[in-house]
Design an enzyme around this catalytic site. Structure first.
Site, PDB file in Angstrom:
ATOM      1  N   HIS A 114       0.954  -1.143   0.098  1.00 24.56           N
ATOM      2  CA  HIS A 114       0.023  -0.220  -0.148  1.00 24.56           C
ATOM      3  C   HIS A 114       0.803   1.365   0.046  1.00 24.56           C
ATOM      4  CE1 HIS A 114       0.204  -0.201   4.508  1.00 24.56           C
ATOM      5  NE2 HIS A 114       0.502   1.047   4.325  1.00 24.56           N
ATOM      6  N   ASP A 144       0.230  -7.653   1.264  1.00 24.75           N
ATOM      7  CA  ASP A 144       0.559  -6.143   1.516  1.00 24.75           C
ATOM      8  C   ASP A 144       2.321  -6.280   1.409  1.00 24.75           C
ATOM      9  OD1 ASP A 144       0.184  -3.430   1.708  1.00 24.75           O
ATOM     10  OD2 ASP A 144       0.074  -3.650   3.803  1.00 24.75           O
ATOM     11  N   SER A 219       4.519   2.357   7.921  1.00 24.16           N
ATOM     12  CA  SER A 219       4.354   1.378   7.250  1.00 24.16           C
ATOM     13  C   SER A 219       5.381   0.829   6.276  1.00 24.16           C
ATOM     14  CB  SER A 219       3.012   1.631   6.043  1.00 24.16           C
ATOM     15  OG  SER A 219       1.764   1.965   6.791  1.00 24.16           O
TER      16      SER A 219
END
Length: 471
Positions: A114, A144, A219
Protein backbone atom coordinates in the site's frame (compact mmCIF):
# COMPACT_ATOMS: atom_id res chain seq x y z
CA UNK A 1 -37.61 -7.14 -16.56
CA UNK A 2 -34.55 -6.10 -14.55
CA UNK A 3 -32.79 -8.29 -12.02
CA UNK A 4 -34.03 -5.98 -9.27
CA UNK A 5 -37.61 -6.90 -10.23
CA UNK A 6 -36.67 -10.52 -10.58
CA UNK A 7 -35.60 -10.59 -6.95
CA UNK A 8 -39.27 -10.08 -6.01
CA UNK A 9 -41.02 -12.35 -8.51
CA UNK A 10 -38.59 -14.96 -9.71
CA UNK A 11 -36.21 -16.09 -6.95
CA UNK A 12 -35.30 -19.71 -7.60
CA UNK A 13 -33.54 -20.51 -4.37
CA UNK A 14 -32.19 -18.89 -1.27
CA UNK A 15 -29.26 -17.93 -1.96
CA UNK A 16 0.00 -19.79 -10.43
CA UNK A 17 3.93 -21.92 -11.84
CA UNK A 18 7.06 -21.03 -10.13
CA UNK A 19 10.40 -20.26 -11.74
CA UNK A 20 13.27 -22.68 -11.01
CA UNK A 21 14.95 -20.37 -8.52
CA UNK A 22 11.84 -19.20 -6.73
CA UNK A 23 11.51 -19.89 -3.04
CA UNK A 24 14.96 -21.46 -2.64
CA UNK A 25 17.00 -20.15 0.25
CA UNK A 26 19.99 -18.23 -1.02
CA UNK A 27 23.29 -17.55 0.70
CA UNK A 28 23.55 -13.83 0.23
CA UNK A 29 24.25 -10.97 2.58
CA UNK A 30 21.18 -10.04 4.59
CA UNK A 31 19.87 -13.62 4.78
CA UNK A 32 22.87 -15.18 6.45
CA UNK A 33 22.20 -17.36 9.46
CA UNK A 34 21.75 -15.11 12.50
CA UNK A 35 23.40 -16.01 15.81
CA UNK A 36 21.40 -17.84 18.44
CA UNK A 37 19.34 -15.46 20.59
CA UNK A 38 20.54 -14.52 24.05
CA UNK A 39 18.95 -16.13 27.10
CA UNK A 40 15.88 -14.21 28.24
CA UNK A 41 15.90 -12.78 31.72
CA UNK A 42 14.07 -10.09 33.71
CA UNK A 43 16.23 -7.10 34.82
CA UNK A 44 17.43 -7.87 38.35
CA UNK A 45 18.77 -4.54 39.59
CA UNK A 46 18.69 -0.78 39.03
CA UNK A 47 21.74 -0.93 36.81
CA UNK A 48 20.06 -3.38 34.46
CA UNK A 49 17.01 -1.12 34.29
CA UNK A 50 19.27 1.65 32.93
CA UNK A 51 20.35 -0.47 30.00
CA UNK A 52 19.95 1.09 26.55
CA UNK A 53 18.57 -0.10 23.20
CA UNK A 54 21.24 1.99 21.49
CA UNK A 55 23.45 -0.93 20.35
CA UNK A 56 20.50 -2.55 18.57
CA UNK A 57 19.49 0.75 16.97
CA UNK A 58 23.04 1.40 15.71
CA UNK A 59 23.07 -2.08 14.20
CA UNK A 60 19.70 -1.91 12.43
CA UNK A 61 18.68 1.71 11.78
CA UNK A 62 21.04 2.26 8.79
CA UNK A 63 19.10 -0.41 6.85
CA UNK A 64 15.71 1.27 7.40
CA UNK A 65 14.82 3.72 4.61
CA UNK A 66 12.15 6.17 3.50
CA UNK A 67 10.14 5.19 0.42
CA UNK A 68 8.54 7.92 -1.70
CA UNK A 69 5.94 6.99 -4.32
CA UNK A 70 5.05 9.67 -6.86
CA UNK A 71 2.33 9.87 -9.48
CA UNK A 72 1.02 12.55 -11.81
CA UNK A 73 -2.75 13.05 -12.19
CA UNK A 74 -4.78 15.41 -14.38
CA UNK A 75 -6.81 17.90 -12.37
CA UNK A 76 -10.32 18.46 -13.76
CA UNK A 77 -11.17 22.00 -14.79
CA UNK A 78 -14.41 23.73 -13.79
CA UNK A 79 -16.95 23.06 -16.62
CA UNK A 80 -18.04 26.74 -16.49
CA UNK A 81 -14.69 27.89 -17.86
CA UNK A 82 -14.72 25.18 -20.50
CA UNK A 83 -17.87 26.80 -21.99
CA UNK A 84 -15.66 29.73 -22.99
CA UNK A 85 -12.91 27.58 -24.45
CA UNK A 86 -10.61 28.07 -21.49
CA UNK A 87 -9.36 25.91 -18.72
CA UNK A 88 -6.74 23.37 -19.65
CA UNK A 89 -6.55 20.34 -17.32
CA UNK A 90 -3.59 20.80 -15.02
CA UNK A 91 -1.11 18.13 -13.97
CA UNK A 92 -0.99 17.54 -10.25
CA UNK A 93 1.77 15.58 -8.49
CA UNK A 94 0.67 13.29 -5.66
CA UNK A 95 3.28 11.80 -3.36
CA UNK A 96 3.04 9.26 -0.56
CA UNK A 97 5.60 8.38 2.08
CA UNK A 98 6.32 5.13 3.84
CA UNK A 99 9.24 3.17 5.21
CA UNK A 100 11.24 0.21 3.95
CA UNK A 101 14.01 -2.19 4.94
CA UNK A 102 17.12 -3.17 2.98
CA UNK A 103 17.50 -6.96 3.17
CA UNK A 104 20.23 -7.44 0.53
CA UNK A 105 23.45 -5.53 0.20
CA UNK A 106 22.86 -4.98 -3.53
CA UNK A 107 19.81 -2.82 -2.85
CA UNK A 108 16.76 -5.08 -2.37
CA UNK A 109 14.18 -3.23 -0.26
CA UNK A 110 11.05 -4.60 1.36
CA UNK A 111 8.05 -2.34 2.03
CA UNK A 112 4.26 -2.54 2.11
CA UNK A 113 2.29 -2.82 -1.12
CA UNK A 114 0.00 0.00 0.00
CA UNK A 115 3.03 2.32 0.21
CA UNK A 116 3.80 1.95 -3.52
CA UNK A 117 0.34 1.15 -4.88
CA UNK A 118 -0.62 3.55 -7.67
CA UNK A 119 2.84 5.07 -7.80
CA UNK A 120 4.59 5.79 -11.10
CA UNK A 121 8.02 6.83 -9.83
CA UNK A 122 9.80 5.68 -6.69
CA UNK A 123 12.62 7.18 -4.66
CA UNK A 124 14.33 5.62 -1.65
CA UNK A 125 16.17 7.81 0.86
CA UNK A 126 18.70 6.14 3.14
CA UNK A 127 19.36 6.91 6.77
CA UNK A 128 22.49 8.83 5.70
CA UNK A 129 20.33 10.97 3.30
CA UNK A 130 21.57 9.39 0.09
CA UNK A 131 18.79 9.09 -2.50
CA UNK A 132 18.29 6.36 -5.09
CA UNK A 133 15.58 5.78 -7.68
CA UNK A 134 13.95 2.37 -7.43
CA UNK A 135 11.77 0.05 -9.44
CA UNK A 136 9.15 -2.41 -8.21
CA UNK A 137 10.10 -6.05 -8.68
CA UNK A 138 7.05 -7.49 -6.92
CA UNK A 139 3.79 -6.01 -5.63
CA UNK A 140 1.36 -8.34 -3.88
CA UNK A 141 -1.85 -6.85 -2.56
CA UNK A 142 -3.01 -9.92 -0.63
CA UNK A 143 0.12 -10.07 1.53
CA UNK A 144 0.58 -6.27 1.42
CA UNK A 145 4.24 -6.70 0.50
CA UNK A 146 6.29 -5.01 -2.22
CA UNK A 147 9.91 -5.63 -3.21
CA UNK A 148 11.96 -2.78 -4.69
CA UNK A 149 15.38 -2.74 -6.36
CA UNK A 150 17.54 0.35 -5.95
CA UNK A 151 19.15 1.78 -9.07
CA UNK A 152 22.80 1.80 -7.93
CA UNK A 153 26.28 1.69 -9.45
CA UNK A 154 27.49 -1.39 -7.65
CA UNK A 155 27.36 0.16 -4.20
CA UNK A 156 26.79 -2.04 -1.16
CA UNK A 157 24.24 -1.19 1.51
CA UNK A 158 23.67 -2.02 5.17
CA UNK A 159 21.18 -4.83 5.75
CA UNK A 160 19.16 -6.46 8.50
CA UNK A 161 19.17 -10.23 8.89
CA UNK A 162 15.79 -11.91 8.50
CA UNK A 163 14.63 -14.07 11.39
CA UNK A 164 11.71 -16.34 10.58
CA UNK A 165 10.30 -16.27 14.10
CA UNK A 166 10.44 -19.88 15.26
CA UNK A 167 11.85 -18.76 18.63
CA UNK A 168 9.65 -15.68 19.15
CA UNK A 169 7.57 -15.54 22.31
CA UNK A 170 4.87 -13.24 23.62
CA UNK A 171 6.52 -10.75 25.93
CA UNK A 172 9.79 -10.46 23.97
CA UNK A 173 11.14 -6.92 23.66
CA UNK A 174 11.02 -5.40 20.15
CA UNK A 175 11.84 -2.12 18.41
CA UNK A 176 9.81 -0.51 15.61
CA UNK A 177 11.84 1.69 13.24
CA UNK A 178 10.30 3.93 10.59
CA UNK A 179 9.31 7.46 9.62
CA UNK A 180 6.00 8.30 11.37
CA UNK A 181 4.19 11.39 10.04
CA UNK A 182 7.26 12.19 7.91
CA UNK A 183 9.16 13.64 10.90
CA UNK A 184 12.27 11.55 10.20
CA UNK A 185 13.54 8.19 11.31
CA UNK A 186 12.10 7.26 14.70
CA UNK A 187 12.57 4.29 17.04
CA UNK A 188 9.90 3.08 19.44
CA UNK A 189 10.01 0.10 21.77
CA UNK A 190 7.51 -2.38 23.13
CA UNK A 191 6.89 -6.08 23.38
CA UNK A 192 5.36 -8.80 21.28
CA UNK A 193 1.75 -8.66 22.45
CA UNK A 194 0.55 -11.70 20.51
CA UNK A 195 1.60 -14.06 17.72
CA UNK A 196 -0.28 -15.59 14.77
CA UNK A 197 -3.10 -13.04 14.68
CA UNK A 198 -5.24 -14.19 11.73
CA UNK A 199 -8.51 -12.41 12.52
CA UNK A 200 -7.32 -8.82 11.87
CA UNK A 201 -6.61 -6.72 8.81
CA UNK A 202 -7.83 -6.90 5.24
CA UNK A 203 -5.14 -9.17 3.83
CA UNK A 204 -3.93 -12.64 4.57
CA UNK A 205 -1.41 -13.55 7.21
CA UNK A 206 -0.68 -14.58 10.76
CA UNK A 207 0.49 -11.21 12.07
CA UNK A 208 2.79 -10.31 14.93
CA UNK A 209 1.02 -7.93 17.31
CA UNK A 210 3.07 -5.34 19.19
CA UNK A 211 2.47 -2.39 21.48
CA UNK A 212 5.48 -0.50 20.08
CA UNK A 213 4.11 2.80 18.78
CA UNK A 214 3.34 2.58 15.02
CA UNK A 215 1.83 5.54 13.18
CA UNK A 216 1.20 6.66 9.58
CA UNK A 217 4.55 6.61 7.80
CA UNK A 218 5.77 3.59 9.79
CA UNK A 219 4.22 1.29 7.19
CA UNK A 220 6.91 -0.86 5.60
CA UNK A 221 9.38 -0.23 8.41
CA UNK A 222 11.25 -2.76 10.54
CA UNK A 223 10.18 -4.66 13.63
CA UNK A 224 13.40 -6.02 15.15
CA UNK A 225 14.26 -8.11 18.19
CA UNK A 226 16.98 -7.52 20.75
CA UNK A 227 19.49 -9.44 18.63
CA UNK A 228 19.01 -6.97 15.78
CA UNK A 229 17.12 -9.42 13.58
CA UNK A 230 14.23 -8.43 11.33
CA UNK A 231 11.21 -10.33 12.63
CA UNK A 232 8.52 -8.42 10.75
CA UNK A 233 7.48 -5.56 8.47
CA UNK A 234 5.18 -3.09 10.22
CA UNK A 235 1.93 -2.92 8.28
CA UNK A 236 -1.12 -1.49 10.05
CA UNK A 237 -2.69 -0.51 13.36
CA UNK A 238 -6.08 -0.75 15.02
CA UNK A 239 -7.08 2.67 16.30
CA UNK A 240 -10.18 4.82 16.61
CA UNK A 241 -8.15 8.02 16.28
CA UNK A 242 -5.84 7.02 13.42
CA UNK A 243 -2.78 7.26 15.68
CA UNK A 244 -1.10 4.55 17.72
CA UNK A 245 -3.26 3.00 20.40
CA UNK A 246 -0.71 0.31 21.23
CA UNK A 247 -2.21 -2.26 18.86
CA UNK A 248 0.05 -2.60 15.83
CA UNK A 249 0.65 -5.50 13.46
CA UNK A 250 3.64 -6.67 11.46
CA UNK A 251 3.94 -9.16 8.60
CA UNK A 252 6.17 -12.02 9.82
CA UNK A 253 9.65 -12.42 8.35
CA UNK A 254 8.78 -15.86 6.96
CA UNK A 255 6.34 -14.27 4.52
CA UNK A 256 8.84 -11.50 3.78
CA UNK A 257 11.46 -14.09 2.81
CA UNK A 258 8.91 -15.82 0.57
CA UNK A 259 8.19 -12.52 -1.21
CA UNK A 260 11.87 -11.65 -1.65
CA UNK A 261 12.75 -15.10 -3.02
CA UNK A 262 9.77 -14.90 -5.40
CA UNK A 263 10.87 -11.49 -6.69
CA UNK A 264 14.43 -12.70 -7.19
CA UNK A 265 13.02 -15.68 -9.08
CA UNK A 266 11.50 -13.30 -11.64
CA UNK A 267 7.86 -13.26 -10.49
CA UNK A 268 6.00 -9.97 -10.06
CA UNK A 269 3.48 -11.39 -7.59
CA UNK A 270 3.33 -14.31 -5.20
CA UNK A 271 2.32 -17.69 -6.63
CA UNK A 272 0.33 -19.36 -3.89
CA UNK A 273 0.14 -23.11 -3.53
CA UNK A 274 -3.17 -24.71 -2.64
CA UNK A 275 -3.99 -27.59 -0.34
CA UNK A 276 -7.45 -28.17 -1.78
CA UNK A 277 -9.18 -28.57 1.58
CA UNK A 278 -11.48 -26.26 3.50
CA UNK A 279 -12.92 -26.41 6.97
CA UNK A 280 -13.96 -24.55 10.06
CA UNK A 281 -12.27 -23.78 13.34
CA UNK A 282 -13.12 -26.14 16.14
CA UNK A 283 -15.78 -25.15 18.68
CA UNK A 284 -16.14 -26.49 22.20
CA UNK A 285 -19.30 -28.36 21.23
CA UNK A 286 -17.75 -30.00 18.17
CA UNK A 287 -14.60 -30.87 20.11
CA UNK A 288 -16.69 -32.53 22.81
CA UNK A 289 -18.64 -34.53 20.22
CA UNK A 290 -15.34 -35.79 18.75
CA UNK A 291 -13.97 -36.73 22.14
CA UNK A 292 -11.33 -33.99 22.19
CA UNK A 293 -10.16 -32.51 25.46
CA UNK A 294 -10.02 -28.99 23.96
CA UNK A 295 -11.06 -27.27 20.71
CA UNK A 296 -7.88 -27.61 18.64
CA UNK A 297 -7.50 -27.83 14.87
CA UNK A 298 -9.71 -27.43 11.83
CA UNK A 299 -12.64 -29.71 11.02
CA UNK A 300 -12.45 -30.55 7.30
CA UNK A 301 -15.77 -29.84 5.57
CA UNK A 302 -14.75 -30.31 1.94
CA UNK A 303 -11.90 -31.78 -0.08
CA UNK A 304 -11.48 -30.74 -3.70
CA UNK A 305 -11.50 -33.80 -6.01
CA UNK A 306 -8.06 -34.40 -7.45
CA UNK A 307 -6.45 -31.67 -5.35
CA UNK A 308 -3.33 -32.09 -3.20
CA UNK A 309 -5.30 -32.93 -0.03
CA UNK A 310 -7.41 -35.51 -1.90
CA UNK A 311 -4.30 -37.16 -3.32
CA UNK A 312 -2.76 -37.24 0.18
CA UNK A 313 -5.78 -39.12 1.55
CA UNK A 314 -7.42 -36.34 3.57
CA UNK A 315 -11.15 -36.91 4.08
CA UNK A 316 -14.19 -34.87 5.05
CA UNK A 317 -14.60 -35.12 8.82
CA UNK A 318 -10.86 -35.27 9.51
CA UNK A 319 -9.38 -32.74 11.92
CA UNK A 320 -6.18 -30.99 10.78
CA UNK A 321 -4.14 -30.30 13.92
CA UNK A 322 -0.98 -28.93 12.33
CA UNK A 323 1.12 -28.49 9.22
CA UNK A 324 4.90 -28.90 9.14
CA UNK A 325 5.00 -28.86 12.92
CA UNK A 326 2.98 -25.64 13.30
CA UNK A 327 -0.44 -25.75 14.96
CA UNK A 328 -3.44 -24.42 13.00
CA UNK A 329 -6.72 -23.47 14.63
CA UNK A 330 -8.62 -21.56 11.96
CA UNK A 331 -8.85 -21.58 8.14
CA UNK A 332 -6.78 -18.40 7.75
CA UNK A 333 -3.94 -19.95 9.74
CA UNK A 334 -4.05 -23.01 7.49
CA UNK A 335 -4.00 -20.89 4.33
CA UNK A 336 -1.11 -18.83 5.71
CA UNK A 337 0.99 -21.90 6.54
CA UNK A 338 0.35 -23.36 3.10
CA UNK A 339 1.12 -19.97 1.53
CA UNK A 340 4.60 -19.99 3.07
CA UNK A 341 5.43 -23.06 1.00
CA UNK A 342 6.60 -23.07 -2.59
CA UNK A 343 4.61 -24.88 -5.27
CA UNK A 344 5.38 -28.61 -5.24
CA UNK A 345 6.71 -28.52 -1.66
CA UNK A 346 5.65 -31.33 0.66
CA UNK A 347 3.31 -30.39 3.50
CA UNK A 348 3.35 -32.73 6.50
CA UNK A 349 -0.19 -32.83 7.93
CA UNK A 350 -0.98 -33.93 11.46
CA UNK A 351 -4.52 -35.28 11.26
CA UNK A 352 -7.02 -36.71 13.71
CA UNK A 353 -9.40 -39.31 12.26
CA UNK A 354 -11.86 -41.33 14.34
CA UNK A 355 -9.87 -40.61 17.48
CA UNK A 356 -6.51 -41.64 16.02
CA UNK A 357 -3.67 -39.38 14.93
CA UNK A 358 -2.39 -39.81 11.39
CA UNK A 359 0.49 -38.31 9.44
CA UNK A 360 -0.28 -37.42 5.81
CA UNK A 361 1.96 -35.78 3.23
CA UNK A 362 0.44 -33.48 0.61
CA UNK A 363 2.38 -32.10 -2.35
CA UNK A 364 0.95 -28.57 -2.55
CA UNK A 365 0.49 -26.90 -5.94
CA UNK A 366 -1.17 -23.80 -7.39
CA UNK A 367 -4.92 -24.19 -8.06
CA UNK A 368 -5.63 -25.52 -11.53
CA UNK A 369 -8.58 -25.49 -13.91
CA UNK A 370 -9.92 -24.11 -17.17
CA UNK A 371 -8.22 -21.08 -18.77
CA UNK A 372 -9.65 -17.67 -17.85
CA UNK A 373 -10.69 -16.95 -21.49
CA UNK A 374 -11.76 -13.37 -20.72
CA UNK A 375 -14.35 -12.08 -23.26
CA UNK A 376 -16.11 -8.74 -23.74
CA UNK A 377 -19.68 -9.46 -24.86
CA UNK A 378 -21.17 -7.17 -27.51
CA UNK A 379 -24.49 -7.60 -29.28
CA UNK A 380 -28.22 -7.18 -29.10
CA UNK A 381 -28.69 -9.17 -25.89
CA UNK A 382 -29.00 -8.49 -22.13
CA UNK A 383 -25.32 -9.12 -21.33
CA UNK A 384 -24.09 -6.53 -23.82
CA UNK A 385 -21.20 -4.62 -22.22
CA UNK A 386 -20.28 -7.37 -19.77
CA UNK A 387 -16.78 -8.85 -19.61
CA UNK A 388 -16.93 -12.49 -18.51
CA UNK A 389 -14.36 -15.10 -17.44
CA UNK A 390 -14.35 -18.86 -16.96
CA UNK A 391 -14.35 -19.86 -13.32
CA UNK A 392 -11.99 -22.48 -11.95
CA UNK A 393 -10.03 -22.86 -8.71
CA UNK A 394 -7.10 -21.11 -10.43
CA UNK A 395 -9.15 -18.14 -11.64
CA UNK A 396 -11.07 -17.87 -8.37
CA UNK A 397 -7.81 -17.74 -6.43
CA UNK A 398 -6.39 -15.13 -8.82
CA UNK A 399 -9.32 -12.75 -8.34
CA UNK A 400 -9.69 -13.40 -4.61
CA UNK A 401 -12.72 -15.70 -4.52
CA UNK A 402 -13.19 -18.93 -2.59
CA UNK A 403 -12.04 -21.67 -5.00
CA UNK A 404 -14.66 -24.01 -3.56
CA UNK A 405 -17.56 -21.57 -3.90
CA UNK A 406 -16.53 -20.51 -7.40
CA UNK A 407 -14.96 -23.61 -8.89
CA UNK A 408 -16.87 -23.71 -12.19
CA UNK A 409 -19.14 -21.69 -14.47
CA UNK A 410 -18.85 -18.18 -15.93
CA UNK A 411 -18.53 -14.99 -13.90
CA UNK A 412 -19.18 -11.37 -14.86
CA UNK A 413 -15.75 -9.82 -14.33
CA UNK A 414 -16.60 -6.19 -15.15
CA UNK A 415 -19.28 -4.00 -16.73
CA UNK A 416 -19.19 -1.00 -19.02
CA UNK A 417 -20.87 1.83 -17.10
CA UNK A 418 -23.47 2.69 -19.78
CA UNK A 419 -24.05 -0.83 -21.05
CA UNK A 420 -27.36 -2.65 -21.28
CA UNK A 421 -26.02 -5.24 -18.84
CA UNK A 422 -25.39 -2.56 -16.21
CA UNK A 423 -28.83 -1.00 -16.78
CA UNK A 424 -30.47 -4.41 -16.50
CA UNK A 425 -29.04 -4.86 -13.01
CA UNK A 426 -26.19 -7.27 -13.54
CA UNK A 427 -23.15 -6.78 -11.28
CA UNK A 428 -19.47 -7.77 -11.32
CA UNK A 429 -19.18 -11.04 -9.42
CA UNK A 430 -22.48 -12.47 -10.68
CA UNK A 431 -22.11 -16.08 -11.84
CA UNK A 432 -24.15 -16.93 -14.92
CA UNK A 433 -25.63 -20.35 -14.22
CA UNK A 434 -28.23 -20.92 -16.93
CA UNK A 435 -29.52 -19.28 -20.13
CA UNK A 436 -32.78 -20.52 -21.71
CA UNK A 437 -32.50 -23.84 -19.89
CA UNK A 438 -28.87 -24.45 -20.86
CA UNK A 439 -26.31 -24.78 -18.07
CA UNK A 440 -23.44 -22.39 -18.82
CA UNK A 441 -19.98 -23.91 -18.53
CA UNK A 442 -17.71 -21.60 -20.55
CA UNK A 443 -17.44 -18.05 -21.86
CA UNK A 444 -17.42 -19.31 -25.44
CA UNK A 445 -20.67 -21.19 -24.89
CA UNK A 446 -22.29 -18.19 -23.18
CA UNK A 447 -21.36 -15.89 -26.07
CA UNK A 448 -22.75 -18.37 -28.60
CA UNK A 449 -26.04 -18.83 -26.73
CA UNK A 450 -26.53 -15.07 -26.30
CA UNK A 451 -25.97 -14.37 -30.00
CA UNK A 452 -28.33 -17.11 -31.20
CA UNK A 453 -31.39 -16.23 -29.08
CA UNK A 454 -34.06 -13.49 -29.26
CA UNK A 455 -35.68 -13.98 -25.85
CA UNK A 456 -33.74 -14.74 -22.72
CA UNK A 457 -34.35 -16.41 -19.38
CA UNK A 458 -31.15 -15.97 -17.39
CA UNK A 459 -30.30 -17.42 -13.99
CA UNK A 460 -27.40 -16.01 -12.02
CA UNK A 461 -25.91 -16.73 -8.61
CA UNK A 462 -25.30 -13.69 -6.43
CA UNK A 463 -24.19 -13.88 -2.81
CA UNK A 464 -25.48 -17.44 -2.48
CA UNK A 465 -28.89 -16.68 -4.05
CA UNK A 466 -30.05 -17.95 -7.41
CA UNK A 467 -31.97 -15.24 -9.28
CA UNK A 468 -33.88 -15.75 -12.55
CA UNK A 469 -35.03 -12.94 -14.84
CA UNK A 470 -36.64 -12.83 -18.28
CA UNK A 471 -35.69 -10.35 -21.02
Amino acid sequence: MTLKSALLVSVCAVMAACSPGEGKSQDYQGFNQAPAPATRKVPGDAGAMKSSFSPVVKQTAPAVVNVYARRVTRQQVDPFWQLFGGGVPQARVEQSLGSGVIVRADGIVVTNNHVVQGGQEFMVVLNDRREFPAKVLLADERSDLAILKLDTTGQKFPTINLQEGHDLEVGDLVLAIGNPFGVGQTVTNGIISALDRTDVGQGEGAFIQTDAAINPGNSGGALVDMDGRLIGINSFILSRSGSSAGVGFAIPAAMVRRAVDTALGGKSTLVRPWLGAKGDGMTTEIARSLGLSRPDGILVSDVYPGGPADKAGLKTGDVILGINGEAVNDPKALNYRVGLLNPNDAAALKVLRAGKELSLTARVSPPSGAPKDQRALNGNFPLNGATVVNLSPAVADEIGLDPFAASKGVMIYSLSGRSYAAAAGFRPGDIVKDVNGQAITSTAQLESVMKSARRFTITISRGGQNITAQF
